[in-house]
Design a protein around this motif. Structure first.
Motif, PDB file in Angstrom:
ATOM      1  N   MET A   1      -2.729  -3.999   7.351  1.00 31.16           N
ATOM      2  CA  MET A   1      -1.758  -4.045   6.253  1.00 31.16           C
ATOM      3  C   MET A   1      -0.975  -5.329   6.440  1.00 31.16           C
ATOM      4  O   MET A   1      -0.479  -5.606   7.536  1.00 31.16           O
ATOM      5  CB  MET A   1      -0.830  -2.829   6.316  1.00 31.16           C
ATOM      6  CG  MET A   1      -1.539  -1.531   6.001  1.00 31.16           C
ATOM      7  SD  MET A   1      -0.438  -0.104   6.213  1.00 31.16           S
ATOM      8  CE  MET A   1      -0.523   0.080   7.982  1.00 31.16           C
ATOM      9  N   HIS A   2      -0.890  -6.100   5.390  1.00 29.23           N
ATOM     10  CA  HIS A   2      -0.283  -7.418   5.482  1.00 29.23           C
ATOM     11  C   HIS A   2       0.983  -7.443   4.629  1.00 29.23           C
ATOM     12  O   HIS A   2       0.989  -6.944   3.506  1.00 29.23           O
ATOM     13  CB  HIS A   2      -1.280  -8.481   5.010  1.00 29.23           C
ATOM     14  CG  HIS A   2      -2.623  -8.318   5.659  1.00 29.23           C
ATOM     15  ND1 HIS A   2      -2.885  -8.738   6.938  1.00 29.23           N
ATOM     16  CD2 HIS A   2      -3.766  -7.735   5.215  1.00 29.23           C
ATOM     17  CE1 HIS A   2      -4.132  -8.435   7.243  1.00 29.23           C
ATOM     18  NE2 HIS A   2      -4.689  -7.822   6.221  1.00 29.23           N
ATOM     19  N   TYR A   3       2.036  -8.022   5.201  1.00 31.67           N
ATOM     20  CA  TYR A   3       3.326  -8.046   4.528  1.00 31.67           C
ATOM     21  C   TYR A   3       3.839  -9.475   4.477  1.00 31.67           C
ATOM     22  O   TYR A   3       3.617 -10.262   5.400  1.00 31.67           O
ATOM     23  CB  TYR A   3       4.347  -7.185   5.286  1.00 31.67           C
ATOM     24  CG  TYR A   3       3.960  -5.721   5.349  1.00 31.67           C
ATOM     25  CD1 TYR A   3       4.393  -4.839   4.366  1.00 31.67           C
ATOM     26  CD2 TYR A   3       3.148  -5.238   6.356  1.00 31.67           C
ATOM     27  CE1 TYR A   3       4.032  -3.501   4.408  1.00 31.67           C
ATOM     28  CE2 TYR A   3       2.780  -3.910   6.406  1.00 31.67           C
ATOM     29  CZ  TYR A   3       3.219  -3.040   5.427  1.00 31.67           C
ATOM     30  OH  TYR A   3       2.858  -1.716   5.466  1.00 31.67           O
ATOM     31  N   GLY A   4       4.549  -9.768   3.408  1.00 32.23           N
ATOM     32  CA  GLY A   4       5.159 -11.077   3.272  1.00 32.23           C
ATOM     33  C   GLY A   4       6.608 -10.953   2.875  1.00 32.23           C
ATOM     34  O   GLY A   4       6.992 -10.016   2.165  1.00 32.23           O
ATOM     35  N   LEU A   5       7.418 -11.885   3.364  1.00 31.57           N
ATOM     36  CA  LEU A   5       8.808 -11.968   2.945  1.00 31.57           C
ATOM     37  C   LEU A   5       8.906 -13.177   2.022  1.00 31.57           C
ATOM     38  O   LEU A   5       8.496 -14.284   2.379  1.00 31.57           O
ATOM     39  CB  LEU A   5       9.748 -12.135   4.140  1.00 31.57           C
ATOM     40  CG  LEU A   5      11.233 -12.170   3.746  1.00 31.57           C
ATOM     41  CD1 LEU A   5      12.067 -11.388   4.741  1.00 31.57           C
ATOM     42  CD2 LEU A   5      11.750 -13.594   3.643  1.00 31.57           C
ATOM     43  N   PHE A   6       9.410 -12.926   0.833  1.00 38.57           N
ATOM     44  CA  PHE A   6       9.545 -13.955  -0.193  1.00 38.57           C
ATOM     45  C   PHE A   6      11.023 -14.276  -0.393  1.00 38.57           C
ATOM     46  O   PHE A   6      11.851 -13.369  -0.429  1.00 38.57           O
ATOM     47  CB  PHE A   6       8.968 -13.466  -1.520  1.00 38.57           C
ATOM     48  CG  PHE A   6       7.478 -13.239  -1.489  1.00 38.57           C
ATOM     49  CD1 PHE A   6       6.612 -14.182  -2.035  1.00 38.57           C
ATOM     50  CD2 PHE A   6       6.940 -12.096  -0.921  1.00 38.57           C
ATOM     51  CE1 PHE A   6       5.243 -13.976  -2.010  1.00 38.57           C
ATOM     52  CE2 PHE A   6       5.564 -11.881  -0.890  1.00 38.57           C
ATOM     53  CZ  PHE A   6       4.708 -12.826  -1.430  1.00 38.57           C
TER      54      PHE A   6
END
Length: 143
Positions: free
Chosen positions: A42-47
């Motif tokens: 599961m891949h997460y990004g902070l924008f």
């Protein structure tokens, strides 16, 4: 962190690759930062203002959840974005019933992970000329 609009959300594996390469292995080919098990992670990004500045990937297995390829763009480091994303990820793992979260920390970054309750184990190794230590945290107790 200022008054910027922050947003953390799931992203696809391909979206993580450019930041992984730029931050973690700038001298290597893009292929080097792709993981065999990226498809199951599961891949997460902070924008920040819709710009991706920080990525992390979570892999849940029988021995807990490992987070890997945690990277924040160099010009955005020191602003708390990585800490925000890591806190989110630890909480996400806890909500999924994970008992133990761990990572292969660059030895030079182990103090950073200690701030989140991770502790060094006696498992050490070298990859690409860089020393790593396995760090872990048990999630049965709240932060």
């Amino acid at each position: 962190m200022g008054s910027y609009m922050l947003n953390i959300r799931k992203i696809d594996k391909e979206t993580t690759w450019a930041i992984r390469q730029k931050v973690l292995w700038p001298g290597r080919a893009l292929e080097y930062v792709k993981l065999e098990d990226d498809d199951v992670g599961m891949h997460y990004g902070l924008f920040v203002e819709n710009r991706l500045v920080c990525v992390i990937s979570l892999f849940i297995g029988p021995d807990g959840a490992q987070f890997r390829k945690f990277a924040t763009l160099e010009e955005e480091q020191g602003k708390g974005y990585g800490s925000e994303l890591l806190r989110y990820l630890i909480n996400e793992a806890r909500q999924r019933g994970v008992d133990r979260i761990w990572c292969n920390s660059r030895k030079s970054k182990s103090d950073y992970y200690r701030k989140f309750g991770l502790e060094e184990t006696n498992l050490l190794f070298v990859k690409g000329g860089i020393e790593y230590v396995v760090m872990e945290k048990y999630l049965s107790s709240p932060e």
